[in-house]
Every structure is written in C-alpha cells, then in structure tokens.
Write an enzyme that holds these catalytic residues in place. Sequence first.
Site, PDB file in Angstrom:
ATOM      1  CB  SER A  31      -7.995   3.699   2.668  1.00 44.66           C
ATOM      2  OG  SER A  31      -7.182   3.030   3.903  1.00 44.66           O
TER       3      SER A  31
ATOM      4  CB  SER B 109      -8.254   1.269   5.819  1.00 46.71           C
ATOM      5  OG  SER B 109      -8.879   2.175   5.862  1.00 46.71           O
TER       6      SER B 109
ATOM      7  CE  LYS C 284      -4.079   2.164   2.758  1.00 47.86           C
ATOM      8  NZ  LYS C 284      -4.619   1.965   3.679  1.00 47.86           N
TER       9      LYS C 284
END
Lengths: 100, 486, 474
Positions: free
Chosen positions: B150, B174, B75
């Site tokens: 997210s 997330s 990420k």
Amino acid sequence: MNNKLTKEEVLHVAHLARIKVGEEEIEKYQVELKQLLNDVDKIKEVDGYDEERMIAPWERDAVLRDDEPGEMLNPKEVLKNAPRHSGNYIAVPIVISEEA
Amino acid sequence: MQFLDKSIQEIHDALKKKEISPKDLVEEAFERIEKSKNLNGYITLNKEEALKQAEALEQKDAGDNLLFGLPIAVKDNILTKGLRTTCASHILDNFIPIYDATIVEKIKANDMIIIGKTNMDEFAMGSSSRTSYFGAPKNPWNHNKISGGSSGGSATTIAARDVLFALGTDTGGSIRQPASYTGIVGMKPTYGRVSRYGIVAFASSLDQAGPMTRNVYENALLLNVIAGMDDKDLTSADKEQEDFTRKIGKDIKGMKIALPNYFRSDIVSEEIRKEVENTKKILESSGATVDYVDMKYLDKAVTLYQIIAMGEASSNLARFDGIRYGYTKENPKDIEDLYLETRKNGFGKEVKRRIMVGSYLLSGDNAKIYYNKALSIRDDMKKEFDRIFKEYDLIIGSTTTTTAYDLTDPMDDPSKSFMDDVLVIPVNMAGLPGLSLPIGFGKGHMPIGLHIIGNSFDEATIYQLAGFLEKKLNLNLDSRKGEENV
Amino acid sequence: MSNYLPTIGIEVHCELKTKTKIFSNSINGYGQMANSLTNVVDLGYPGTLPTLNKEVINLAIKAALVLNCKIRRQMHFDRKNYFYPDNPKNYQITQAETPIGYDGYVEIEVNGKKKKIEIEEMHIEEDTCKSTHRGDKTLLDFNRAGVPLIEIVTKPCMESGEEAKLYLEKLRELLFYSDVSDCKMEEGSMRADANVSIRKQESDPFGTKAEIKNIGSISNVKLSIEKEIERQAQLYDEGKTFPPQTRRFDTKLNDTVLMRVKETGNDYRYFPEPDIPFVYITDEQIDKVKKTIPMLPDARREKYISLGISEVNAKKLVGHRSLSDYLNELLEEKIDFKTAGNLLLGDISAYLNKEEKEMKDTTLTKERFMDLVNKVSDNTLTSKNVKEILDKVMTSEKSIDEITKEAGIQNITDNSAIIEMIKKVMEANPESVTDYKAGKDRAIKYLMGQVMKESKGTLNPKMAMDVLKEELNK
C-alpha cells in the site's frame, strides 16, 4: 464449494459492520465475500498445531503507567473535527436512551 | 544545481559549508515533485510549512546530523498535526490531525522537513495503491505499471528521486513489495522497533512503519531516527539505541543464509527465480553459505493474514462513524442512518469488503474457528522461524512473485491483492524485520527485489548483507535514466 | 398468586478512585465542564493507543482481595465490539477471557442467618462517555470516557430483593472502606443491574430471564426486583410466557418497564486486545496491596462490640466512615469506649452535621477527645455540661479543664453536699417519701426531679439517684 452467500448473510455482516449495502450491491457482495470466506476456510485444513496463541509479537510485558495527570484538550479542540456539536458537547441524532 | 542527486555526505558537507541551505533542498524537491506530478505520488503537499520550517533551520547548525534539513515524504496514514491526513479515504479527506505521530515528532526533532503526504491504498488495504480515493500512483519505471502498495506513493516519489527519504507502513508487505516493484530499498523493522502511536491502525498486531530510500545506508540512517521505545505505545520494544549503519561495509564471509524452498517454488516467475539464484551464487562466491531449507506453514501465511488482518481491521475501523471527525452523512434520519450511510459513502469497496469479512470472522463461534486458531498457528509459525534462526543468520527469497503489473489489470478478484504479498506476509506474522533490495531487472526493465529476513531486532545484519550486495551489484537504479532505456 | 422461587444475579459497575483514566493520563473527575477532561486517546482519535494505569491494577487487586476473589496472575484485555455513540472507538476494552478476580464471595446476614453471595468474576474495563438527551439531539460528554471500572458479577444465587439489597449494601461498604471507589450511586460511580427469573421449584430449570438495567439506588434495586418477581409470577399464573428482555426501573411508575427484547445472543465479537501486552501480577504486589487495606466493616463492628459499644452503636459508627476512622486511632487506648461511642454518635455528630464539618476540620485532637471521654465517664461532666461546652471543644485549642472553668461549670461531686440537698428535698416532700416506702415506684422519679431542680443541674444524675435510694432506704 458454494460460491455465493445468501442475501440474508450479506445483510447480516453488513449490519454487524454498520455498512449500508444497497439492493443493487447485494449480488456482488454475495460472490465477493464468499470468495474471501472460501479463502479463509483453508485454515480448517490445518491440524496438529499447538494451541498456544500469539496475540501479537510483543517484546515486553505491559509496562504500567504512574497515575499522574498529563495534558488535556481544551473543549474547543475536542469539537474541532466534529461535524455536529452543541455548546461544549459533540452531538448526534437522538438516541433512545439505554439509561433510566 | 541538483543537490538531491548527490550522496548524503556531499549534501551534508554542502549544508555545513553553507553552500546550500535547507530551503534550497526544499525548493528543489518541490520542483522535482512538480515535474513528476503525473505520477500521482502525493495526496497533500506541505509547501508553505516546509519552506517556513526550512527558513527556521537557516540559523541552526547541522552538527553531525546527516539528515539535517533534508526533505522527507510521509505516508498519508501517519498523523501530522495541522497537515491533512486522509488514509487515501473519502471518510478522512478533510481530516486535520490535532497531534503528531511519535515518528513524526522524531523526524521533526531531527530537523527533517515534511514535504508532503504520499498516496497509498485506502487505509493501507491493497497491494497496488489502486484503492486510493485519489487515484493510483504510477511506477516511475513505466507509467503504465503499478508502483505496488500500500505504500505506493512513498515508493513512487523515492524511485522518481523527488526526495531521498520517505516513510511507509507495512502490515502485510506494504513497504517491501512496492519497494521491490520500484527498485528502491524498503525496510519493515521488527514489530515493536518503531512506535505505532499516531499511525492509523489497520491490523494492530502486524502494522509497523519503516524507511523507504534510494539506498541501503540512507535507509539505516532513517531507521536510526524513527526507532525506539515509546511510552505511548505499550507494544513498542525496550531496546538500547543502536546505530543500524554499523555493519554496513562489513564482509559477509562465513555468513549463514537460508533460502526456503517455498520462496523459489513455481509460484515465483522464472525471471525472478533466476535473479535470486544469481544472487545466491554471488553470496556463495563471497564466502557465505546459502542452504535451501524447508519451512512449515509458509504456504498458510496468506490465510492467517486474511483472518487476522481483516478481523483486527473490522474493529480498528469501527471508530470512523461520522461523530467525532471525518466525513459524515448530512441530515441523518437517526443514529443508525448516520452509521450506515457515513460508512457506506465514506469507505471504498476494498475496505468495506474487508471490514465485512472481518466482522463475520469474529462473530459468534467464528472467533474460535478462525481468529483464535489463526493466532495459534501464527505462534507455531514464529517457532518455525526461530528454528531456522538457530542455524542461520538470515533468510532470503524474492520479495514478489512477479514484477510490477499493469495499472489496467482487472481489480475484480478480491483474493488477488493478498496473493501479491504471499512472500512478504510471513514476516509480519512472526513480527520479524525484512528488507527489499533491488537486485536486477526483468522484462521491460522492471525492477526485481530480494527479500532479506532477519531475526527479531537484528536489522543491522540485514543492512550488512543488503549493503554488501548493493555494492557488489552496483545497479543503476535511477528510474529517470531507466525510463530512457525502455 | 402462586409461590415461585426467584433467582437473582447482580452485576455491579464501580468507578475506581484514581487520579487519571485507565488507558490515558487525562483526569478522572466528576462534575467538571463538559469535554474538559479528555485527550485524543479518550476521544478514540485515529492512531491513538492505550497505556495502562498502574493504580487501576492495584485497586482492582484490592477489590479482589476484599471480595475474597482468587487473583489471576497472567491476564490480557479483550475488545468488545459494538456500535453506540457513547462508545468512542466503537469497541470497549474489557476483560472477557481473563478477569482479574474470580471465585469470590461476600457474606451477608439474612434474618439472622449468614449467607455467602458467590462472586463469579470481577474484571477491569473502561467507562463510556455520558450522554444526555436534548430535543432531537443526544449530547456527548467524553469526560467519563475511559474512567476505570470494575464489574463484579455474582452467580445467580440470591432469592429475594432483600438479599440483593443486603448484598449491595455489603459490597458498597467493602469497596468504600477499602478506598477502591466512592460508591456513589447518585453520581453513577456505582451502578447495578439485576437479572431476575422465577421457577416453581428447585428441580425445575431456570425461568426466562429479565435484566433490569442501571437502577439508581439500593432501595430501588430491592423494589424493582420485587416488582419484577410479581410481574413474572402474574404472567406464569395466567399461563403466559415472555421472551428474555431488558427492562429498566421507572422511578415515577415505581415499576419496571420494557426497554427491548434481547436479540439471540449479543454479538460482541470479542477478541484479545493486541495493543496491550500481558499483565503479570506477583505475590509481592498482592502483599503490598494487602497492607494498604484498612480494617474492614465487619472487623470494626466486632472490635467495637468487644470494647463495650452496643451493637446498634457499633453499626452506626461503621455507617459513618470518618467517625469510625477517628475512633480506630484510639483502639489501643484505655478509655471507656461506650462513652466514646455515645459522644461521637451524639453531640459530636450533631455538631458536625449542624456545622457541615468533618472531624478533621475541628480542633478535637485525640488527646482532648480522650480527656473529654474520661471526664464524662467519671462523672466530672454531665451530658448537659458537654452540650454547653461543645462548640468551644471543637473550635478552640484550650484544654477541657480550662473550657469547663471558663464556662463556670462547677459540678457537685462531693457526697456530703448531695446528701444535704437530698435531705432538704425529703423534708419538704414527706408524702412522697411515704409513698415510696409503700412501694410506689413513681414517687422516686418525682423526688429525683426535685433534687435536680434544687441542684440547678449541677449534679450527676446517676450519682444523685444512687445517693437518693440510699437515703430513702435508711
């Protein structure tokens, strides 16, 4: 429940956050920020709670580090990502000095 | 040859026998990424470096490291030295870190190969990855749907089967929520289990990185790699090394499971409630007990989250000021102009909104009225979880209230992104581990996830239940086939 | 100008003498190349987290002990949020809710009367980076960013610039002697801010406060407070009021100048630092630190005076740390401390200054020093002798006897030889002898001079004087 912040309130929080809010954006923020503030106001309904706080879900106490030097950056690396520099220094527009 | 569709053991054996090389795996991954490019799962690819690293591994023996030579997606809020790390924000869109996050050091030390940096909500603020400066990733099951957020990009690339491993971060759901929306396995470990050093902080007391994978076993394997105390992170926990896969495959007979009534209330869509009830029956028929329980404060979690996360974020994101790194306003008039314009242009709408509200919540007497009160209630909430875990091994519910919604759904409601995470946020508040496991499909064959919550540092029991259900349900979770079914 | 009662509070920042910074392991150093003592933590890079230096906690405990503070057993840190270019994270990690020390005091002596300056609290925090202004730019050096500080805040309990000065001198002495800090105001390792207000009488509420920031020396603290009192008094006398404000001391104008009018309460948005768990301090830890505190200045002065050293010299010795430490090694010995003090402050100090040396750079071991002291106190050596041989004493390993011998010094300590010399002088100066006997005291000084001349300085003056008197009074 009021559904809009005043212009001044928006500008005040924008200043705290150092985010410029253009004249054209103020009205949008008046509504959006107020909605979030209305959300968080729900906390006022909660009572009968214990005062003890959980700052974070810490598993241990702070473990202290020995006072032994480690690796440091070379000044070139310090400047690498800095948009403005001068000599070995990182530069910013002149700040009226707080120091005598 | 499509090696990345094989089991981890098969890939490992092939690597050991030199039938394939890490380079083959990396090349295959990039082919797949190229094919699924329109999903927008990545912000930055690491092709050159990845191939170089793969070549360097040719000479090395895989030993019994099952993760040797395997590509992994990271990420884009996790710092990778020399590899651009943007947090999906304009303010960092040219930022090249000069150090590695501790978990990046760990995956490198375990000879995994970073394939690229995945798309996400800007600074992890959002629930659909649509606040990304680089546009939203798409859900591989239906390209018109969000992949959640997210960690949407990491979820997308796993669901698309580009790679087998991805790292996400979870501040208020997330990892788990996008995992649920995309039919993959996502684990948020106990707060402190995984070092936060080198992960761009959103809300320091809530953030935790974790693995996102196509199945339970591989998830536990990746947690084995990234877990552990870190001298650079005072909030990382001092726990013995353990094998998180050790309980996978074990029977669940006698296991005591709680299902809080709030998690099956009418905030949850009917199709999801039905799927959870179904799961409950499977568990009961397998010898576990599942009790409905009442828990205080669960309905307050979003409010607490809004206060704590926005408050901490307003402080954590203050460092983005255009002085030491990142985007800066050209030719500022003075220092104030530099701050105001850099942050106005550098941050997107959602981030600015949250920073402003967070600043307000900490200003003057508000710190007491909101922030400190939220911390007090948070402590009570943790005690409520403790009470349940005195009697039960695990807590279950659904991960989300609905399946993934349309990418084109309106974004003008600032509360919406918080409400998407209503069921997963309590876990971050209490610092507990939680995992989302695919348990079925809803309308339009969109995945539904079961949320399994464990006691602090008891990830192994979560994996035990998840592994058991995964096997029992035996779902086809390959979105590439799934899409044909639509 | 009417009479007003001034009220003064002082805030002091002291940099702690550690090897590394408070929240990172880069070096805590001064005077190095810009941005050469930093790492990603000091720069506030994204993703970085603080660690906590053990020595900082120990030194803060020590400071709390010497300032008579109570010590908090469970504490955490807080974030103070404000945007400023010298503040890398745009928040400073400090202790707002749980300062490590509180309710302490420092005792000073004002006009012969003892007064306790009360310390409200003492907390730990990180220093900012150093900015210098050049042209249209401000240049940032992060070497200082993250250097550990303690901030010591007094109650508004001082009434004059003089008291403030005495407090700061005492504070500096305590922190310096306990090895907490260098306390060098000129290098910024000790910095003082003064809060000044005045009012007509004690029953009145406090007057409007002006804060004078970052004053560069203790004498300027005194001066700036006096100037500020004067300025405020003048305004009140003229019937004027003024807003709360921040001022600085301008060394060129020798006066305070306005920096800014204070906004209604600085909004620092404090909240507990989630990145640093609770720090616990145990009794054992405090006891351990206590054992590392050397004898403090007050105790030293008292001890020296009790050993026969004059009050003036006792003060001077304490003002010169390395001499005082040297002397302290000998406190259990049986020597003439008055002579020891005189030697240290006189010839030895002069030598050290001239040669720019410290005691440790010389060959003067304790044993040789004691030998020297004994020889001076029993009149074997005159002060003139000491001056002659000192260079050797400080640089060679030889015994004092050997050095004396080599220098050809043979002092007359034999009474008969002295009497002989004195008789000779008396015979040569009969009128002076007569004058003395007639009560003219000055005559003896003349005779004494003649005696010393005759002996070419090889007589011990005190001894010679005693014998001269004896002979004259016969």
